[in-house]
Write an enzyme that holds these catalytic residues in place. Structure first.
Site, PDB file in Angstrom:
ATOM      1  N   GLU A 163       0.791  -1.232   0.000  1.00 30.84           N
ATOM      2  CA  GLU A 163       0.000   0.000   0.000  1.00 30.84           C
ATOM      3  C   GLU A 163       0.825   1.285   0.000  1.00 30.84           C
ATOM      4  O   GLU A 163       0.813   2.053   0.988  1.00 30.84           O
ATOM      5  CB  GLU A 163      -0.997  -0.008   1.170  1.00 30.84           C
ATOM      6  CG  GLU A 163      -2.014  -1.130   1.063  1.00 30.84           C
ATOM      7  CD  GLU A 163      -3.163  -1.017   2.057  1.00 30.84           C
ATOM      8  OE1 GLU A 163      -3.096  -0.154   2.963  1.00 30.84           O
ATOM      9  OE2 GLU A 163      -4.137  -1.768   1.912  1.00 30.84           O
ATOM     10  N   GLU A 362      -5.714  -8.819   0.970  1.00 33.89           N
ATOM     11  CA  GLU A 362      -6.397  -8.397   2.189  1.00 33.89           C
ATOM     12  C   GLU A 362      -7.869  -8.195   1.886  1.00 33.89           C
ATOM     13  O   GLU A 362      -8.221  -7.552   0.881  1.00 33.89           O
ATOM     14  CB  GLU A 362      -5.842  -7.068   2.727  1.00 33.89           C
ATOM     15  CG  GLU A 362      -4.526  -7.180   3.420  1.00 33.89           C
ATOM     16  CD  GLU A 362      -4.046  -5.857   3.998  1.00 33.89           C
ATOM     17  OE1 GLU A 362      -4.878  -5.048   4.446  1.00 33.89           O
ATOM     18  OE2 GLU A 362      -2.819  -5.645   3.969  1.00 33.89           O
TER      19      GLU A 362
END
Ligand code: BGP
Length: 472
Positions: A163, A362
Site C-alpha cells: 500500500e 487483504e
C-alpha cells in the site's frame, strides 16, 4: 442457496504484517522503525507487544496448519534484518524468519512474503529523510538483495511494497514531520516516485536472484463509483480512481504515469523530480502479478470546494470529493460501505487494464469483540462478509479472471492502524485489550472453523439473500 466452488489450485490464505502482530520491537537486535516511533493515541496499544507473535510463532503456525491454509502472507520487518536500515545484517533477525519459513514449509504452507509493510527504518528517516531521498532506494535494494539471496531458495512468492498510497500520505508510516503543509503536499509525490523506483529494482533483482520466483505490488485498490449519473460525478470518479489507484499501478506495471494524472501534477506543481536514467528501470521491469487489498467501495462527486477534512488525507482533493457508498451497509468500523460485488468489479477493472494474474491479499471484517464466558467468539458477521466476498471471487474466476488466491485479513487479531485492539479483524482471537495484555492466549473464532471447512471442501454453500453482517 448457491454452491460456491474453487479451482483445485486456488491459494486459500490469511494475511498479517510484522509490526501489527510480532511485538518484541527492540528484541534480538531489532532496530526501531517509523511505526515504533509514531505517537499512538492515549490508551491504544503500541508495537512493543502487539499480538506477541515473536514469542508464539510456533503455536501460531500450528494454528495456520489446523486452519488448512495453502498460503500465508506475512511481512518481514526491515529493521530485524537491518536494524538501521543499512549497514550490518542482524543474524538473529534472519534466523527468526528462517524458523518461520521452515516451519510453514514443513506444514506445506506456501509463504507469501511482503518485503515492506509500512515499517520504514527510523534511521533512514533521521539520516536521509526516508523516501524523500534516493539513498533510501539504495537501502531498500540492498535489503531486497539480502532477502532474495537468503530466503529465495524457499520463498517463491513476493510482494515488494504494501500500500504505497498509505505510506506516501501517512506521516506515521513515512516519518516525514519537518515540512510545512505546502512542502509536504509536494513531498508526497516525490516519496511515491522513489518507492516506485525502489520496487522496480526489487522486481529486477527478484527475477535475477530467484529465477523461479514471482513478485508484485500490493495495492490498496480504491473502487470508486460516481455518486450520481451526472457526467461531472462520473468524471470525478474517474479522476479519483486514476489518482488513488491507477497512478501507482501504472507505475508498477507500465512504468509511467497516466497522462491525465501527470498533467494534473505538473499543473499543480506537484510532479516529482526524475532523472533520465530512471526511464530504463521503470520501463523494463514488470511484476508477475498484482496483489490488491479490498475492504469497501467508495463514491465520488464533483468537487465544489466543500470541506472534506473529516476524510483521511489521501481522500482529500480538489479534483473530486469522496463520499461513502450510501447504497451499501455501513457499520461501526466499516464506514465506507460493504460491497462484495465491488470486489469482482475491481478485479475486472484491474485485469482489463493490466492483463496480469491477480491475488487478493487483504479483505476482512472489522468488529469490536470480547470473549464470552465460555471463551467463544461468535463472529457471524465476519463469516457473512467472507462468504459474500469469496462468492464474488468464484464468479470472477468463472468470468475468466485469473485470480490466483485470496488471503483474508487477518490471521490473528492484531494492532489496527490507529485503533489498536478495539477494532479486530482476526479469525483467531488474541486475549488482550489495549490497556491490559492479559495472557495473550489464542482462541479460534467461529469464522476460523467456517474458513477451515470451506478450505477443506474447496467449496461452501451460501444463501446470497442473507447478508448477516447488515441489512442492505
Ligand atoms: C490495510 C493495511 C493493513 C491493515 C488493514 C486494516 O490498509 O495494509 O495493515 O491494517 O488495512 O486497516 P485498519 O487496521 O486501519 O482498519
Amino acid at each position: 442457496m448457491t454452491n460456491v466452488k474453487f479451482p483445485t489450485d486456488f491459494l486459500w490464505g490469511v494475511s498479517s504484517s510484522a509490526f501489527q502482530i510480532e511485538g518484541a520491537s527492540t528484541e534480538d537486535g531489532k532496530g526501531l522503525s517509523t511505526v515504533d516511533t509514531r505517537k499512538v493515541k492515549e490508551g491504544i496499544a503500541d508495537t512493543a507487544i502487539a499480538s506477541d507473535h515473536y514469542h508464539h510463532w510456533k503455536e501460531d503456525i500450528s494454528l495456520l496448519a489446523e486452519m488448512g491454509v495453502k498460503t500465508y502472507r506475512f511481512s518481514i520487518s526491515w529493521t530485524r534484518i537491518f536494524p538501521s536500515g543499512e549497514g550490518e545484517v542482524n543474524q538473529k533477525g534472519l534466523q527468526f524468519y528462517d524458523n518461520l519459513i521452515d516451519e510453514l514449509l514443513a506444514y506445506n504452507i506456501e509463504p507469501l512474503v511482503t518485503m515492506y509493510h509500512f515499517d520504514l527504518p527510523q534511521n533512514l528517516v533521521d539520516k536521509y529523510q526516508g523516501w524523500l531521498s534516493r539513498e533510501t532506494i539504495d537501502c531498500y535494494e540492498k535489503y531486497a538483495e539480502v532477502l532474495f539471496t537468503h530466503y529465495g531458495d524457499r520463498v517463491k512468492n513476493w510482494i515488494s511494497i504494501n500500500e504505497e498510497l498509505m505510506v506516501m500520505y501517512s506521516q506515521d508510516f513515512n516519518g516525514i514531520r519537518n515540512l510545512d503543509e505546502k512542502q509536504y503536499k509536494k513531498a508526497v509525490f516525490q516519496m511515491m516516485y522513489h518507492m516506485s523506483l525502489a520496487e522496480k529494482k526489487a522486481f529486477k533483482l527478484c527475477h535475477e536472484l530467484v529465477t523461479d520466483g514471482k513478485i508484485g505490488p500490493a495495492n490498496a485498490f480504491q473502487n470508486i463509483y460516481p455518486a450520481t449519473s451526472d457526467p461531472l460525478d462520473v468524471e470525478a470518479a474517474m479522476n479519483a480512481e486514476e489518482f488513488l489507484s491507477y497512478m501507482l499501478l501504472d507505475l508498477s506495471v507500465k512504468g509511467k504515469f497516466p497522462e491525465n494524472t501527470l498533467r494534473y501534477l505538473q499543473k499543480e506543481n506537484l510532479a516529482p523530480e526524475t532523472l533520465p536514467e530512471d526511464e530504463e528501470i521503470l520501463k523494463n521491469n514488470k511484476p508477475d502479478y498484482i496483489c490488491f487489498n479490498y475492504y469497501a467501495s467508495l463514491c465520488a462527486e464533483v468537487y465544489t470546494g466543500l470541506a472534506d477534512d473529516h476524510m483521511p488525507p489521501f481522500f482529500r482533493s480538489n479534483m473530486y470529493r469522496i463520499v461513502p457508498n450510501q447504497t451499501k451497509s455501513l457499520s461501526e468500523w466499516m464506514v465506507f460501505g460493504i460491497d462484495p460485488v465491488g470486489m469482482r468489479i475491481s478485479m475486472r477493472k484491474l485485469y482489463n487494464r493490466y492483463e496480469l494474474p491477480l491475488m487478493i491479499t487483504e479483505n476482512g471484517y472489522a468488529d469490536s469483540e470480547e470473549l464470552s464466558d465460555t471463551f467463544e467468539i461468535n463472529d457471524e458477521k465476519r463469516i457473512g462478509y467472507l462468504q459474500l466476498h469469496l462468492l464474488e471471487c468464484s464468479k470472477a474466476i468463472d468470468e475468466g479472471i485469473p485470480l490466483l488466491g485470496y488471503s483474508a485479513w487477518s490471521f490473528l487479531d492484531s494492532l489496527s492502524g490507529r485503533e489498536g485492539f478495539s477494532k479486530r479483524y482476526g479469525l483467531v482471537y488474541v486475549n488482550r485489550t489495549d490497556d491490559d495484555t492479559k495472557d495473550l492466549k489464542r482462541y479460534k473464532k467461529k469464522s476460523f472453523y467456517w474458513y477451515q471447512n470451506a478450505i477443506k471442501q474447496n467449496e461452501f454453500i451460501v444463501d446470497e439473500g442473507k447478508k448477516n453482517y447488515d441489512n442492505k
